[in-house]
Design a protein around this motif. Structure first.
Motif, PDB file in Angstrom:
ATOM      1  N   THR A  90      -7.483 -12.574  17.740  1.00 19.20           N
ATOM      2  CA  THR A  90      -7.930 -13.693  18.498  1.00 19.20           C
ATOM      3  C   THR A  90      -9.532 -13.838  18.541  1.00 19.20           C
ATOM      4  O   THR A  90      -9.868 -14.819  19.536  1.00 19.20           O
ATOM      5  CB  THR A  90      -7.337 -13.486  20.031  1.00 19.20           C
ATOM      6  N   SER A  91     -10.027 -13.141  17.721  1.00 21.85           N
ATOM      7  CA  SER A  91     -11.580 -13.304  17.900  1.00 21.85           C
ATOM      8  C   SER A  91     -12.028 -13.062  19.350  1.00 21.85           C
ATOM      9  O   SER A  91     -12.884 -13.552  19.857  1.00 21.85           O
ATOM     10  CB  SER A  91     -11.995 -14.706  17.346  1.00 21.85           C
ATOM     11  N   HIS A  92     -11.663 -12.119  19.870  1.00 23.59           N
ATOM     12  CA  HIS A  92     -11.875 -11.403  21.207  1.00 23.59           C
ATOM     13  C   HIS A  92     -11.789 -12.785  22.342  1.00 23.59           C
ATOM     14  O   HIS A  92     -12.769 -12.763  22.897  1.00 23.59           O
ATOM     15  CB  HIS A  92     -13.383 -10.996  21.305  1.00 23.59           C
ATOM     16  N   ALA A  93     -10.731 -13.550  22.247  1.00 27.16           N
ATOM     17  CA  ALA A  93     -10.589 -14.575  23.021  1.00 27.16           C
ATOM     18  C   ALA A  93     -10.259 -14.326  24.560  1.00 27.16           C
ATOM     19  O   ALA A  93      -9.937 -15.196  25.155  1.00 27.16           O
ATOM     20  CB  ALA A  93      -9.515 -15.736  22.511  1.00 27.16           C
ATOM     21  N   GLY A  94      -9.707 -13.213  24.718  1.00 24.48           N
ATOM     22  CA  GLY A  94      -9.341 -12.568  26.064  1.00 24.48           C
ATOM     23  C   GLY A  94      -7.751 -12.998  26.261  1.00 24.48           C
ATOM     24  O   GLY A  94      -6.968 -13.417  25.215  1.00 24.48           O
ATOM     25  N   VAL A  95      -7.180 -12.687  27.326  1.00 24.52           N
ATOM     26  CA  VAL A  95      -5.826 -12.963  27.342  1.00 24.52           C
ATOM     27  C   VAL A  95      -5.309 -13.304  28.777  1.00 24.52           C
ATOM     28  O   VAL A  95      -6.076 -13.113  29.806  1.00 24.52           O
ATOM     29  CB  VAL A  95      -5.077 -11.564  27.117  1.00 24.52           C
ATOM     30  N   ASP A  96      -4.412 -14.405  28.830  1.00 26.11           N
ATOM     31  CA  ASP A  96      -4.032 -14.979  29.933  1.00 26.11           C
ATOM     32  C   ASP A  96      -2.714 -14.416  30.735  1.00 26.11           C
ATOM     33  O   ASP A  96      -2.389 -14.406  31.684  1.00 26.11           O
ATOM     34  CB  ASP A  96      -3.864 -16.519  29.865  1.00 26.11           C
ATOM     35  N   GLY A 125      -3.635 -24.087  26.224  1.00 28.57           N
ATOM     36  CA  GLY A 125      -4.983 -23.438  26.280  1.00 28.57           C
ATOM     37  C   GLY A 125      -4.860 -21.933  26.697  1.00 28.57           C
ATOM     38  O   GLY A 125      -6.026 -21.045  26.870  1.00 28.57           O
ATOM     39  N   LYS A 126      -3.675 -21.305  26.904  1.00 29.38           N
ATOM     40  CA  LYS A 126      -3.530 -19.926  27.387  1.00 29.38           C
ATOM     41  C   LYS A 126      -3.203 -19.101  26.045  1.00 29.38           C
ATOM     42  O   LYS A 126      -2.668 -19.533  25.097  1.00 29.38           O
ATOM     43  CB  LYS A 126      -2.325 -19.766  28.342  1.00 29.38           C
ATOM     44  N   HIS A 127      -3.743 -17.746  26.340  1.00 36.00           N
ATOM     45  CA  HIS A 127      -3.317 -16.931  25.347  1.00 36.00           C
ATOM     46  C   HIS A 127      -2.410 -15.685  25.667  1.00 36.00           C
ATOM     47  O   HIS A 127      -2.719 -15.205  26.825  1.00 36.00           O
ATOM     48  CB  HIS A 127      -4.657 -15.984  24.708  1.00 36.00           C
ATOM     49  N   ALA A 128      -1.577 -15.412  25.129  1.00 37.62           N
ATOM     50  CA  ALA A 128      -0.300 -14.444  25.538  1.00 37.62           C
ATOM     51  C   ALA A 128      -0.326 -13.644  24.740  1.00 37.62           C
ATOM     52  O   ALA A 128      -0.098 -13.661  23.350  1.00 37.62           O
ATOM     53  CB  ALA A 128       1.010 -15.368  25.610  1.00 37.62           C
ATOM     54  N   LEU A 129       0.220 -12.148  24.823  1.00 34.89           N
ATOM     55  CA  LEU A 129       0.549 -11.047  24.333  1.00 34.89           C
ATOM     56  C   LEU A 129       1.872 -10.654  24.563  1.00 34.89           C
ATOM     57  O   LEU A 129       2.081 -10.454  25.720  1.00 34.89           O
ATOM     58  CB  LEU A 129      -0.537  -9.814  24.541  1.00 34.89           C
ATOM     59  N   VAL A 130       2.572 -10.606  23.710  1.00 35.29           N
ATOM     60  CA  VAL A 130       4.157 -10.260  23.902  1.00 35.29           C
ATOM     61  C   VAL A 130       4.444  -9.264  23.136  1.00 35.29           C
ATOM     62  O   VAL A 130       4.716  -9.203  21.726  1.00 35.29           O
ATOM     63  CB  VAL A 130       5.022 -11.223  23.605  1.00 35.29           C
ATOM     64  N   THR A 131       4.687  -7.764  23.646  1.00 34.37           N
ATOM     65  CA  THR A 131       4.805  -6.671  23.134  1.00 34.37           C
ATOM     66  C   THR A 131       6.405  -6.465  22.476  1.00 34.37           C
ATOM     67  O   THR A 131       7.199  -6.925  23.385  1.00 34.37           O
ATOM     68  CB  THR A 131       4.483  -5.276  23.709  1.00 34.37           C
ATOM     69  N   GLY A 132       6.729  -5.961  21.356  1.00 26.25           N
ATOM     70  CA  GLY A 132       8.099  -5.921  20.868  1.00 26.25           C
ATOM     71  C   GLY A 132       8.538  -7.543  20.655  1.00 26.25           C
ATOM     72  O   GLY A 132       9.643  -7.800  20.894  1.00 26.25           O
ATOM     73  N   GLY A 133       7.605  -8.242  20.054  1.00 25.14           N
ATOM     74  CA  GLY A 133       8.138  -9.673  20.317  1.00 25.14           C
ATOM     75  C   GLY A 133       8.630 -10.285  18.969  1.00 25.14           C
ATOM     76  O   GLY A 133       8.878 -11.373  18.602  1.00 25.14           O
ATOM     77  N   GLY A 181       2.990 -24.194  24.960  1.00 28.45           N
ATOM     78  CA  GLY A 181       1.761 -24.306  24.524  1.00 28.45           C
ATOM     79  C   GLY A 181       0.864 -22.968  24.487  1.00 28.45           C
ATOM     80  O   GLY A 181      -0.155 -23.297  24.207  1.00 28.45           O
ATOM     81  N   ALA A 182       1.386 -22.005  24.774  1.00 30.01           N
ATOM     82  CA  ALA A 182       0.557 -20.674  24.742  1.00 30.01           C
ATOM     83  C   ALA A 182       0.293 -20.389  23.248  1.00 30.01           C
ATOM     84  O   ALA A 182       1.185 -20.584  22.354  1.00 30.01           O
ATOM     85  CB  ALA A 182       1.052 -19.542  25.210  1.00 30.01           C
ATOM     86  N   THR A 183      -0.812 -19.865  22.898  1.00 34.27           N
ATOM     87  CA  THR A 183      -1.166 -19.309  21.515  1.00 34.27           C
ATOM     88  C   THR A 183      -0.801 -17.662  21.733  1.00 34.27           C
ATOM     89  O   THR A 183      -1.262 -16.947  22.599  1.00 34.27           O
ATOM     90  CB  THR A 183      -2.583 -19.202  21.022  1.00 34.27           C
TER      91      THR A 183
END
Length: 249
Positions: free
Chosen positions: A81-87, A5-13, A29-31
């Protein structure tokens, strides 16, 4: 699936440590949205690997180094992410080397600080309205923030700055239950170090500086990041977590 259920951003991924982090967070489990600077093929391969394993991931093209780069990254993230926010935010993208003091030019100095320091700063600024309470910010630093290596001192200086940034950002975001930490890898086997570690003598030396007697692997770093990103890491903030395998002991 501790990050379900979490949203993650990884730069340089798309490669190396960043890819291992993206794959691990997706496994947990993160998107995941992973950004990349230039290697579209590697980014899509990372996404394919994650989805084949049952995870969820998207790649966005967002190079760093110029003014407005963080804004462009967040615009791409919002669209993906359709403006889903980030965790969870993992500031991993960076330039891994620099010239020595004699050869370093002002342009190179500006470039390495723009990518390694300025970009994470403004990524965090742009995250303020997107980051959910009890979220995580993890900055990928380096053991060279505490170990002298004059040959690449500009690079090491950027990581020292990043650690100070983590310390202060932890204070800013702490009231919202958001933790901020740096993870400091040592010598790690990636495509960046492949040519150097391909030399047997260099590889033996690299293994010898670790207390554990081996060269780090991207999964070693991803495991530390995964801990900090999880609920188990909730009481660690404003710290530099050494992930060098005991280098310099």
């Amino acid at each position: 699936m501790s990050l379900q259920g979490k949203h993650a951003l990884v730069t340089g991924g798309s490669r190396g440590i960043g890819r291992a982090i993206a794959e691990r967070l997706a496994h947990d489990g993160a998107t995941v949205v992973l950004s990349y600077a230039s290697d579209h093929t590697a980014a899509q391969d990372t996404v394919a690997t994650i989805t084949k394993a049952g995870g969820q991931a998207t790649a966005v093209h967002a190079p760093f180094g110029t003014h407005g780069d963080a804004d462009r990254l967040w615009q791409a993230y919002d669209q993906a992410t359709s403006h889903a926010g980030v965790d969870i935010i993992v500031n991993n993208a960076g330039i891994g080397r620099s010239s020595d003091l004699l050869a370093l030019t002002e342009d190179e100095f500006d470039r390495v600080f723009a990518v390694n320091v300025r970009a994470p700063f403004f990524v965090a600024q742009g995250a303020l309205s997107r980051l959910r309470d009890h979220g995580r910010v993890i900055n990928i630093s380096s053991g060279l923030a505490r170990i002298a290596m004059p040959e690449i001192m500009a690079y090491g200086s950027t990581k020292g700055a990043l650690d100070t940034f983590s310390l202060n950002l932890a204070k800013v975001l702490g009231p919202r239950g958001i933790t901020v930490n740096s993870v400091a890898p040592g010598i790690t086997a990636t495509d960046v170090t492949a040519d150097w570690l391909g030399d047997q003598e260099a590889a033996q030396w690299a293994a010898s500086v670790s207390a554990l007697g081996r060269i780090g692997q991207p999964d070693d770093i991803a495991a530390v990041v995964a801990f900090l990103a999880s609920e188990d890491g909730r009481w660690v903030s404003g710290r530099v977590v050494d992930a060098t395998g005991g280098s310099g002991l």
